[in-house]
Design a protein around this motif. Structure first.
Motif, short mmCIF file in Angstrom:
data_model
loop_
_atom_site.label_atom_id
_atom_site.label_comp_id
_atom_site.label_asym_id
_atom_site.label_seq_id
_atom_site.Cartn_x
_atom_site.Cartn_y
_atom_site.Cartn_z
N LEU A 149 -65.87 -76.75 79.45
CA LEU A 149 -65.31 -75.65 80.23
C LEU A 149 -65.28 -74.39 79.36
N THR A 150 -65.52 -73.25 79.97
CA THR A 150 -65.47 -71.98 79.26
C THR A 150 -64.11 -71.34 79.49
N VAL A 151 -63.42 -71.07 78.39
CA VAL A 151 -62.06 -70.51 78.46
C VAL A 151 -61.98 -69.27 77.59
N TYR A 152 -61.39 -68.21 78.13
CA TYR A 152 -61.07 -67.03 77.33
C TYR A 152 -59.59 -67.08 76.99
N LEU A 153 -59.28 -66.95 75.70
CA LEU A 153 -57.90 -66.91 75.23
C LEU A 153 -57.48 -65.46 75.05
N CYS A 154 -56.36 -65.11 75.64
CA CYS A 154 -55.90 -63.72 75.62
C CYS A 154 -54.57 -63.63 74.88
N SER A 155 -54.53 -62.81 73.81
CA SER A 155 -53.30 -62.59 73.06
C SER A 155 -52.87 -61.14 73.24
N GLY A 156 -51.57 -60.92 73.39
CA GLY A 156 -51.09 -59.55 73.54
C GLY A 156 -49.68 -59.54 74.09
N GLU A 157 -49.21 -58.35 74.41
CA GLU A 157 -47.87 -58.20 74.97
C GLU A 157 -47.84 -58.73 76.41
N ASP A 158 -46.64 -59.10 76.87
CA ASP A 158 -46.49 -59.63 78.23
C ASP A 158 -47.06 -58.69 79.27
N SER A 159 -46.77 -57.40 79.13
CA SER A 159 -47.23 -56.42 80.13
C SER A 159 -48.75 -56.38 80.18
N GLU A 160 -49.43 -56.52 79.01
CA GLU A 160 -50.88 -56.50 78.97
C GLU A 160 -51.46 -57.74 79.65
N ARG A 161 -50.86 -58.89 79.37
CA ARG A 161 -51.37 -60.13 79.94
C ARG A 161 -51.18 -60.18 81.45
N LEU A 162 -50.04 -59.69 81.92
CA LEU A 162 -49.78 -59.72 83.35
C LEU A 162 -50.67 -58.72 84.09
N GLU A 163 -50.97 -57.60 83.47
CA GLU A 163 -51.88 -56.63 84.08
C GLU A 163 -53.26 -57.24 84.18
N PHE B 59 -53.87 -60.42 84.38
CA PHE B 59 -53.73 -61.45 85.42
C PHE B 59 -54.01 -60.87 86.80
N LYS B 60 -53.42 -59.70 87.10
CA LYS B 60 -53.65 -59.08 88.41
C LYS B 60 -55.11 -58.70 88.59
N THR B 61 -55.72 -58.22 87.53
CA THR B 61 -57.10 -57.73 87.62
C THR B 61 -58.09 -58.86 87.85
N ILE B 62 -58.01 -59.93 87.08
CA ILE B 62 -59.01 -61.00 87.17
C ILE B 62 -58.87 -61.82 88.45
N ASN B 63 -57.69 -61.80 89.06
CA ASN B 63 -57.51 -62.58 90.29
C ASN B 63 -58.07 -61.89 91.52
N ILE B 64 -58.49 -60.64 91.38
CA ILE B 64 -59.07 -59.94 92.53
C ILE B 64 -60.30 -60.67 93.03
N GLU C 208 -46.92 -63.14 95.27
CA GLU C 208 -47.37 -63.85 94.08
C GLU C 208 -47.62 -62.88 92.93
N LEU C 209 -48.16 -61.71 93.25
CA LEU C 209 -48.36 -60.70 92.22
C LEU C 209 -47.02 -60.16 91.72
N ARG C 210 -46.08 -59.98 92.62
CA ARG C 210 -44.75 -59.52 92.20
C ARG C 210 -44.10 -60.56 91.27
N ASN C 211 -44.28 -61.84 91.60
CA ASN C 211 -43.73 -62.89 90.75
C ASN C 211 -44.29 -62.79 89.34
N ALA C 212 -45.55 -62.36 89.24
CA ALA C 212 -46.17 -62.20 87.93
C ALA C 212 -45.57 -61.02 87.19
N VAL C 213 -45.44 -59.90 87.88
CA VAL C 213 -44.94 -58.68 87.24
C VAL C 213 -43.48 -58.85 86.80
N TYR C 214 -42.66 -59.52 87.61
CA TYR C 214 -41.24 -59.66 87.31
C TYR C 214 -40.88 -61.08 86.89
#
Length: 364
Positions: free
Chosen positions: A122-136, A138-143, A152-158
């Motif tokens: 399986l191909t996996v990208y590992l993402c390190s960073g601040e919570d706000s960066e990772r959640l942003e 998350f919203k982008t790649i799920n489009i 569901e997006l609000r649950n991610a942000v908050y």
């Protein structure tokens, strides 16, 4: 933000896979949080789930998965939750599917067939960073994937302790909110629609403001207590359930009218009469009408073009209010005796008025 490419086998992914239901799902030797607080419940249909395994068996590539690296060095899934669960459940013999013309679970496969699946990379990208960066991210790649709902997006942000507690009450299969309100609420608990509805009601539509304010609360008692009060109020006033009660804006009605006294027996008689009334074309609006008194909720039957033409010809194009002569398209049909006084939508109860007179009358 740091992004690193990693290859892992299904053997590694499925090691230590456990589904603790309310407490979450883990895999990858217990180091991967498959269902973080902001993630959705498992919603793949059998056909989608089977397609993932069929892709693996055929050796075709699956879409890239994305994991976030936590501060303790463990991981949580940003994208790929449902593929991960499908793969791990199959390896754990939780379901079977058709393989070469026969339904087979993982244990029914030959050793070489099992090895082929376990060695699949399986191909996996590992993402390190601040919570706000990772959640942003998350919203982008799920489009491009299985699109998340707004909630569901609000649950991610908050994400935080409040979202975790709220989901236990509102978002699990067989959750308390479903038991109490499934006959009165539209949508699905596991797609966060019950949670979204409850927050919308209590916040008067200001969902993001409410979630931001309560993000770090240790519990969601305010919301669950409010929800129970709403449903209790509805069931007390309208004691006989009808399917038309599902999906009504009960919380908003509760917010406005909870201080008023209603006679349940009288309300039931009025509901019954309105349900039988052929003039009422929106039966679901009966409940809002009885609480607000606004006829717009009933979508009362209107005169059709044949009826209007018949009355127009009978009047010779003369408005019965101002006496002016008008073209057919310049006039509107009006009930001589209004609905609330027993008037019906029949030719005998119709008069054609010019637009100005009809709208002046309607505004009274």
């Amino acid at each position: 933000m740091k992004i690193q490419l990693k290859k892992i086998t299904i053997r590694e992914l499925a090691e230590g896979y456990e589904d603790h239901v309310e407490e979450g799902v883990v895999a990858y030797g217990g180091r991967l949080d498959v269902r973080p607080p902001y993630q959705r419940e498992f919603i793949y249909k059998d056909k989608q789930r089977d397609a993932v395994i069929d892709t693996v068996i055929k050796g075709f590539p699956l879409n890239t998965m994305y994991w976030a690296v936590r501060k303790d060095g463990d991981y949580e899934i940003i994208d790929g939750q449902q593929r991960t669960i499908a793969i791990c459940e199959y390896v754990n013999n939780d379901f079977s599917l058709e393989v070469k013309g026969f339904r087979k679970g993982f244990s029914n496969l030959q050793d070489d067939e099992q090895k082929q699946i376990l060695d699949y990379e399986l191909t996996v990208y590992l993402c390190s960073g601040e919570d706000s960066e990772r959640l942003e991210w998350f919203k982008t790649i799920n489009i491009a994937g299985e699109k998340l709902s707004d909630q569901e997006l609000r649950n991610a942000v908050y994400s935080g302790s409040w979202v975790t507690a709220a989901k236990k009450y509102f978002s699990k299969t067989g959750c308390p909110a479903h038991e109490i309100g499934h006959r009165h609420l539209a949508g699905s608990a596991i797609r966060q629609e019950y949670l979204e509805t409850a927050i919308k009601w209590i916040s008067e539509g200001k969902i993001e403001e409410y979630m931001a304010k309560h993000q770090h609360d240790s519990n969601a008692h305010e919301l669950s207590d409010y929800f129970e009060n709403v449903l209790g109020w509805v069931k007390e006033i309208f004691q006989y359930y009808r399917k038309e009660m599902k999906g009504r804006p009960w919380g908003f009605l509760y917010n406005e009218f909870k201080g008023r006294k209603f006679d349940p027996e009288k309300m039931e008689k009025e509901v019954e009469e309105l349900m039988k009334d052929k003039e009422v074309t929106n039966k679901k609006g009966v409940y809002e009408y009885l609480l607000t008194g606004e006829e717009k909720h009933l979508n009362l039957r209107s005169f059709d073009d044949d009826q209007k033409r018949e009355v127009y010809e009978r009047q010779g194009g003369i408005c019965t209010k101002c006496g002016g002569k008008f073209e057919f398209y310049e006039m509107e049909a009006d009930h001589i005796t209004p609905w609330h006084e027993g008037g019906k939508t029949i030719v005998e109860n119709c008069q054609m008025l010019c637009r100005d007179d009809n709208r002046r009358k309607a505004g009274k």
